[in-house]
Design an enzyme around this catalytic site. Structure first.
Site, short mmCIF file in Angstrom:
data_model
loop_
_atom_site.label_atom_id
_atom_site.label_comp_id
_atom_site.label_asym_id
_atom_site.label_seq_id
_atom_site.Cartn_x
_atom_site.Cartn_y
_atom_site.Cartn_z
N PHE A 1 1.05 12.24 6.84
CA PHE A 1 0.27 11.13 7.41
C PHE A 1 -0.86 10.88 6.61
CE2 PHE A 1 -2.18 7.92 9.67
CZ PHE A 1 -1.18 6.94 9.97
N ASP B 1 1.04 -1.26 -0.09
CA ASP B 1 -0.06 -0.07 -0.08
C ASP B 1 0.96 1.15 -0.12
OD1 ASP B 1 0.97 -0.59 2.45
OD2 ASP B 1 -1.02 -0.39 3.40
P1 IMP Z 1 7.81 1.56 6.44
O1 IMP Z 1 8.29 0.38 6.90
O2 IMP Z 1 8.34 2.93 7.29
O3 IMP Z 1 7.90 1.63 4.82
O4 IMP Z 1 6.04 1.80 6.64
C1 IMP Z 1 5.55 0.93 6.13
C2 IMP Z 1 4.05 0.74 6.68
O5 IMP Z 1 3.63 1.76 7.61
C3 IMP Z 1 2.95 0.52 5.73
O6 IMP Z 1 2.79 -0.67 5.30
C4 IMP Z 1 1.63 1.33 6.44
O7 IMP Z 1 1.09 0.29 7.25
C5 IMP Z 1 2.48 2.07 7.54
N1 IMP Z 1 2.38 3.58 6.90
C6 IMP Z 1 3.26 4.50 6.61
N2 IMP Z 1 3.07 5.77 6.36
C7 IMP Z 1 1.73 5.64 6.79
C8 IMP Z 1 0.59 6.65 6.37
O8 IMP Z 1 0.97 7.79 6.05
N3 IMP Z 1 -0.62 6.49 6.81
C9 IMP Z 1 -0.92 5.11 7.12
N4 IMP Z 1 0.10 4.22 7.47
C10 IMP Z 1 1.17 4.50 7.09
MG MG Z 2 1.32 -2.08 5.11
#
Ligand code: IMP
Ligand code: MG
Length: 477
Positions: free
Chosen positions: A448, A396
């Site tokens: 966010f 996503d």
């Molecule tokens: P990463 O490991 O930092 O790349 O984060 C990935 C996960 O964090 C995603 O699969 C989402 O579940 C969550 N995430 C990151 N940014 C957002 C956001 O802006 N809104 C909601 N969920 C987020």
């Molecule tokens: Mg995710």
């Protein structure tokens, strides 16, 4: 060129210059330009229109010598209506009642329109609109007429620029009071500022909130004729080009509702291709309340201050990604892997548009601890083996990249035949771990976001759009 002709051009330009510098409304200025242009070349009518923001429709800004009915016919679809003009050419149509380039030949006939001369309006080298001259009898236009029409087109572009400038300055003032969004140009500047009823204005604001294009009272449908003349017409309140949908609000007087129902029924009989919906007072209030908008709900969805991508924008992008993936994997079978739960919306939409043999598998993970000592753990493993199979990891959103990095390592350990990544959203500015992304839906700023599967503390996944989220705004509301 006869000196009488030259005099006509000169008088018309003098008149145009005069109104251009008056304080008349933009519409009246353009009506006057249309009148001067028609008179100068001996035409019976003239209309000036500009492309909407999506460049799909021509929206009239001024006209002369054409009946209201002609002007209110369905909005001209830019690409279907003498498209050469939009390529920058001056086009002459000798007989509009027989020419396939004319969209509404029936109406042209009824309005006694025979010959047309159309010139592009260009701004900074780009076509932004058209000016058209009409005659009742078959008519030849001279070279001088064409040159004059191009001059009028140039003046129209300058007049619109002046109008936009005024609006920008005007909205800059409002901006100081907290309204920061600049108007979309030119569509908004061509919109009516006066609605017949406050509920219509409220509805228009709701559509704006969802970035849905609308036209107000774009067309009148004749419903009854007597002795060859139209004696009854119906003009729906709104037209939404994106959905090809007319909307009639019946919030005004409940006493008129029966009459409206009758008219809409008649309209559907006469124009089965027209898609029209009646929204009564309850439907309308429910709609406003559902989105927390308008008189019932106070603010919009609490916490969401900006829509980044509407439902339709997402759908268009997902389809395009699916087309690209289907091309790249042509002749292969594919396993789609997603991490629950944020992926639910994107996965279900994407897979429906893939023209490949596809299977789907899901994992679930959870995070333990805080900051640097945070650990990721798989709480639900894949159901089937991916060894030797082509795998597309569907995400996503990629933020720091840590989750994806972890999952990719895990998947690679199972030795798939190939492994690629498709993410709907890429928050590149926050990347800590470099991960390869093969397909990206949208790049987004460091904010966010929620909606379309993405949550804040488990909620908001069901919103059909993606918006920026501020918890402090949600708590206030
Ligand atoms: P990463 O490991 O930092 O790349 O984060 C990935 C996960 O964090 C995603 O699969 C989402 O579940 C969550 N995430 C990151 N940014 C957002 C956001 O802006 N809104 C909601 N969920 C987020
Ligand atoms: Mg995710």
């Amino acid at each position: 060129m006869s000196s009488r002709r030259k005099d006509n051009y000169y008088l018309a330009l003098r008149q145009i210059a005069k109104v251009a510098n008056s304080d008349l409304s933009t519409r009246r200025i353009f009506n006057s330009v249309a009148k001067s242009a028609a008179k100068a070349v001996g035409a019976n009518g003239c209309r000036i229109s500009f492309l909407d923001a999506q460049k799909e429709y021509l929206i009239d800004v001024g006209a002369h010598g054409l009946s209201d009915f002609y002007l209110k016919k369905a909005p001209l679809e830019a690409r279907k209506s003498i498209p050469e003009v939009l390529n920058g050419e001056v086009v002459y149509i000798a007989d509009a009642t027989k020419d396939e380039r004319i969209q509404h030949t029936q109406i042209a006939k009824a309005q006694r329109i025979s010959s047309i001369l159309a010139a592009p309006i260009t701004e900074k080298g780009e076509v932004s609109g058209e000016i058209r001259l009409y005659t009742h009898d078959l008519h030849q236009f001279s070279e001088g007429d064409k040159n004059f029409l191009l001059a009028a087109a140039n003046l129209s572009a300058a007049l619109l620029a002046k109008d936009e400038l005024q609006r920008l300055l005007g909205s800059g003032y409002k901006g100081l009071q907290g309204q920061s969004k600049l108007p979309q140009l030119p569509a908004t500047s061509l919109r009516p500022t006066e609605f017949a009823h406050p509920s219509e204005e409220e509805f228009a604001r709701l559509l704006d909130f969802y970035q849905i294009e609308w036209l107000y009272e774009p067309r009148s449908f004749p419903l009854r004729w007597e002795n060859g003349g139209i004696v009854e017409m119906f003009t729906p309140d709104f037209y939404l080009p994106e959905f090809d949908l007319y909307i009639e609000l019946t919030t005004l007087k409940q006493g008129l509702v029966t009459e409206k129902h009758r008219k809409v029924r008649r309209l559907k009989e006469l124009y089965p291709e027209a898609n029209i919906k009646l929204l009564n007072k309850n439907d309308f209030l429910r709609l406003l309340a559902k989105y927390g908008y308008g008189s019932l709900g106070g603010a919009k969805v609490p916490g969401i201050d900006r829509i980044l991508f509407t439902h339709n924008q997402i759908q268009r992008r997902v389809k395009a990604l699916a087309r690209q993936i289907s091309r790249d994997y042509e002749g292969e079978k594919l396993v789609l892997v997603g991490v629950l739960k944020g992926i639910v919306c994107f996965m279900t939409d994407l897979m429906q548009h893939l023209s490949l043999p596809v299977s789907v598998d899901f994992m679930a993970i959870s995070y333990y601890g805080e900051g640097k000592s945070q650990l990721v753990k798989i709480t639900k493993d894949l159901d089937d083996s991916i060894t030797g199979r082509h795998v597309l990891m569907v995400e996503d959103i990629v933020d720091t990249g840590m989750t994806l990095n972890y999952v990719l390592k895990y998947l690679l350990a199972h030795e798939p035949a190939s492994l690629r990544v498709c993410t709907l959203l890429d928050k590149r500015a926050r990347r800590l771990v470099d991960v390869p992304l093969d397909y990206v839906g949208f790049e987004i700023p460091d904010e966010f976001i929620v909606g379309y599967g993405l949550d804040y503390r488990g909620e908001y996944r069901n919103l059909p759009f993606i918006g920026t989220f501020h918890p402090e705004l949600a708590e206030e509301g």
